[in-house]
Scaffold this active site. Structure first.
Site, PDB file in Angstrom:
ATOM      1  N   ALA A 202       6.848  97.480  30.634  1.00 15.51           N
ATOM      2  CA  ALA A 202       8.179  96.657  31.253  1.00 15.51           C
ATOM      3  C   ALA A 202       7.483  95.354  30.776  1.00 15.51           C
ATOM      4  CB  ALA A 202       8.324  97.361  32.357  1.00 15.51           C
ATOM      5  N   PRO A 203       9.281  94.839  30.808  1.00 19.24           N
ATOM      6  CA  PRO A 203      10.620  94.748  30.519  1.00 19.24           C
ATOM      7  C   PRO A 203      10.691  95.245  28.590  1.00 19.24           C
ATOM      8  CG  PRO A 203      10.307  92.549  30.600  1.00 19.24           C
ATOM      9  CD  PRO A 203       9.283  93.292  31.070  1.00 19.24           C
ATOM     10  N   GLY A 204       9.871  95.413  27.985  1.00 17.77           N
ATOM     11  CA  GLY A 204      10.046  95.734  27.120  1.00 17.77           C
ATOM     12  C   GLY A 204      10.023  94.955  25.994  1.00 17.77           C
ATOM     13  N   GLY A 205       9.401  93.390  26.365  1.00 18.28           N
ATOM     14  CA  GLY A 205       9.227  92.570  25.225  1.00 18.28           C
ATOM     15  C   GLY A 205       8.228  93.005  23.554  1.00 18.28           C
ATOM     16  N   LYS A 206       7.091  93.454  24.364  1.00 21.77           N
ATOM     17  CA  LYS A 206       6.517  93.243  22.841  1.00 21.77           C
ATOM     18  C   LYS A 206       7.091  94.704  22.502  1.00 21.77           C
ATOM     19  CE  LYS A 206       3.073  91.035  24.909  1.00 21.77           C
ATOM     20  NZ  LYS A 206       4.176  90.044  26.344  1.00 21.77           N
ATOM     21  N   CYS A 321      -0.225  85.560  30.452  1.00 23.28           N
ATOM     22  CA  CYS A 321       0.167  84.690  30.168  1.00 23.28           C
ATOM     23  C   CYS A 321      -0.654  84.213  31.397  1.00 23.28           C
ATOM     24  CB  CYS A 321       1.903  85.158  30.221  1.00 23.28           C
ATOM     25  SG  CYS A 321       2.140  86.619  31.904  1.00 23.28           S
TER      26      CYS A 321
HETATM   27  N1  SAH Z   1       4.648  93.790  27.807  1.00 25.26           N
HETATM   28  C1  SAH Z   1       5.698  93.129  29.128  1.00 25.26           C
HETATM   29  C2  SAH Z   1       5.328  92.701  30.128  1.00 25.26           C
HETATM   30  C3  SAH Z   1       4.741  93.018  30.763  1.00 25.26           C
HETATM   31  S1  SAH Z   1       4.348  92.815  33.120  1.00 25.26           S
HETATM   32  C4  SAH Z   1       6.461  92.893  28.159  1.00 25.26           C
HETATM   33  O1  SAH Z   1       6.379  92.223  27.157  1.00 25.26           O
HETATM   34  O2  SAH Z   1       7.814  92.333  28.208  1.00 25.26           O
HETATM   35  C5  SAH Z   1       3.214  93.454  33.144  1.00 25.26           C
HETATM   36  C6  SAH Z   1       3.712  95.207  33.674  1.00 25.26           C
HETATM   37  O3  SAH Z   1       2.676  96.121  34.022  1.00 25.26           O
HETATM   38  C7  SAH Z   1       4.422  95.412  35.069  1.00 25.26           C
HETATM   39  O4  SAH Z   1       5.450  95.940  34.581  1.00 25.26           O
HETATM   40  C8  SAH Z   1       4.098  96.148  35.883  1.00 25.26           C
HETATM   41  O5  SAH Z   1       5.128  97.359  36.566  1.00 25.26           O
HETATM   42  C9  SAH Z   1       3.017  97.305  34.933  1.00 25.26           C
HETATM   43  N2  SAH Z   1       2.653  97.598  35.404  1.00 25.26           N
HETATM   44  C10 SAH Z   1       1.127  97.590  36.774  1.00 25.26           C
HETATM   45  N3  SAH Z   1       0.228  97.959  36.764  1.00 25.26           N
HETATM   46  C11 SAH Z   1       0.200  98.858  35.964  1.00 25.26           C
HETATM   47  C12 SAH Z   1      -0.199 100.288  35.757  1.00 25.26           C
HETATM   48  N4  SAH Z   1      -1.293 100.248  36.883  1.00 25.26           N
HETATM   49  N5  SAH Z   1       0.080 100.942  35.113  1.00 25.26           N
HETATM   50  C13 SAH Z   1       1.230 101.154  34.109  1.00 25.26           C
HETATM   51  N6  SAH Z   1       2.103  99.420  34.243  1.00 25.26           N
HETATM   52  C14 SAH Z   1       1.965  98.569  35.094  1.00 25.26           C
END
Ligand code: SAH
Length: 382
Positions: A202-206, A321
């Site tokens: 989340a939020p799903g960029g990748k 990041c």
């Molecule tokens: N990859 C995303 C950004 C990820 S930010 C993009 O490119 O948009 C990190 C994310 O890890 C957050 O949304 C958080 O909710 C999630 N997260 C944290 N701990 C987690 C876990 N144990 N299992 C799955 N997701 C987790």
């Protein structure tokens, strides 16, 4: 020098040595290039560039290395006039208002009495004046409202067009995303029918980039731990009008090997929570060395679990990041103990790092004026 945890500075100096202070200063300024990923399933970069120019007079540039990446030049820094009254906003709100966004009710934490139509300074929690705005409501009205614009920003330290308010944003023609973040899905090169895990999605960029690159033909397992966050991914997929060949999983990706004991994925992305020091511009840095240690302990658990559900020869991209050693090179080195070995790739804007048998990539705000970022690519060898 800004007020930063001393131990955190020592941690950064493990990487940057005598350049540490200059790197930290850079974190308080935005990168000159603000990147967006063009949704090439709906429009070409050239078409989007034309729309921005003709309709809004905004100049978009195409990145010379990444086809779907376009950027806007961030203007500033400007002098912000100082007036008598102020509204204090939280850190999140401050980070967008400093680039010219309007002031919304939920971000406000404190304020003087003001009338509608009055000029006020917008102030970050650390007291820094980041903008001048004209109020749309009175302070009395603000007491009883929970959302909506309460002041229109007229002068901010830096300036970016309000791209998330544009019709083209709502129509899903682009996704604001840093350039290094785009490289992660590019490295994965998703192919039809491949099974790809996106662990912290989340939020799903990748995830949405993977769908874009594979035209919806790769099988993506998109995991995040909270339902609200997974709903954000769904919202973005809908906005981008993408095919939904995707399996969502609300859960803790540190136990993915227990949820899917028989899974043999072709590829995986781990983009775990991190101290996010590379995200610019910072208003203040309140992360501490303790946070970094906690993150590092958490991050390695994803590697351990994912290595178990990756097929032999499978590809894993780990990214953050942030720019600390413990959340990056240290994790990459530990990963060698889980049947993974690092592989060399060609990445623009990156500095190659060699450390204890690993090869990895750092994106460094100082040399390339880019957001701080880290990428390491592994192959499963056992
Ligand atoms: N990859 C995303 C950004 C990820 S930010 C993009 O490119 O948009 C990190 C994310 O890890 C957050 O949304 C958080 O909710 C999630 N997260 C944290 N701990 C987690 C876990 N144990 N299992 C799955 N997701 C987790």
């Amino acid at each position: 020098m800004e007020n930063i945890d001393k131990e955190l500075l020592i941690e950064l100096s493990r990487v940057y040595g005598s350049l540490t202070n200059r790197v930290v200063e850079k974190l308080f300024t935005p990168s000159k290039r603000y990147y967006m990923r063009v949704n090439t399933l709906l429009i070409t970069p050239g078409e989007l560039i034309d729309i921005f120019r003709e309709k809004y007079g905004i100049k978009l540039y195409q990145d010379p290395f990444v086809d779907e990446a376009v950027y806007i030049i961030v203007q500033g820094p400007y002098n912000v006039p100082v007036v008598d009254k102020k509204i204090v906003v939280d850190k999140n709100a401050a980070e967008s208002i400093v680039l010219g966004a309007n002031v919304y009710a939920p971000g406000v934490i404190n304020y003087d009495d003001f009338r509608k139509g009055e000029e006020v300074n917008i102030v970050a929690p650390n007291g820094k004046i980041i903008a001048l705005a004209v109020t749309e409501k009175s302070s009395d009205e603000l007491k009883s409202i929970k959302k909506g614009v309460i002041a229109k920003t007229i002068k901010s330290l830096y300036k970016l067009p309000p791209i998330r308010d544009l019709e083209e944003y709502r129509a899903g023609l682009f996704y604001p995303q840093s350039l290094p973040a785009m490289l992660v899905s590019k490295i994965i090169k998703p192919k039809p029918r491949e099974i790809i895990i996106d662990c912290c999605a989340a939020p799903g960029g990748k995830t949405t980039h993977l769908i874009q690159l594979s035209r919806g033909l790769a099988k993506i397992i998109s995991i995040d731990r909270s339902i609200q966050k997974v709903l954000k991914i769904v919202e973005n997929i809908k906005r981008l009008r993408q095919p939904e060949n995707i399996h969502f999983h609300v859960g803790d990706a540190r136990y993915i090997d227990l949820y899917y004991p028989l899974l043999k994925a072709d590829k995986a992305i781990i983009d775990p929570p991190c101290s996010a020091l590379g995200v610019r511009p910072k208003i203040s840095i309140d992360k501490t060395f303790k946070d970094v240690i906690n993150n590092s302990r958490y991050q390695i658990q994803f590697i351990k679990a994912v290595s178990r559900v990756l097929k032999h020869g499978g590809l894993l991209v780990y990214s953050t990041c942030t720019i600390t050693f413990l959340e990056n090179e240290y994790i990459a080195k530990k990963a060698l103990g889980y049947g993974l070995k690092t592989v060399e790739v060609q990445l623009p804007y990156a500095n190659k790092v060699y450390y204890g048998g690993i090869i990895a990539y750092r994106f460094d705000p100082l040399t390339n004026d880019i957001n701080g970022y880290f990428i390491v690519v592994f192959k499963k060898t056992s």
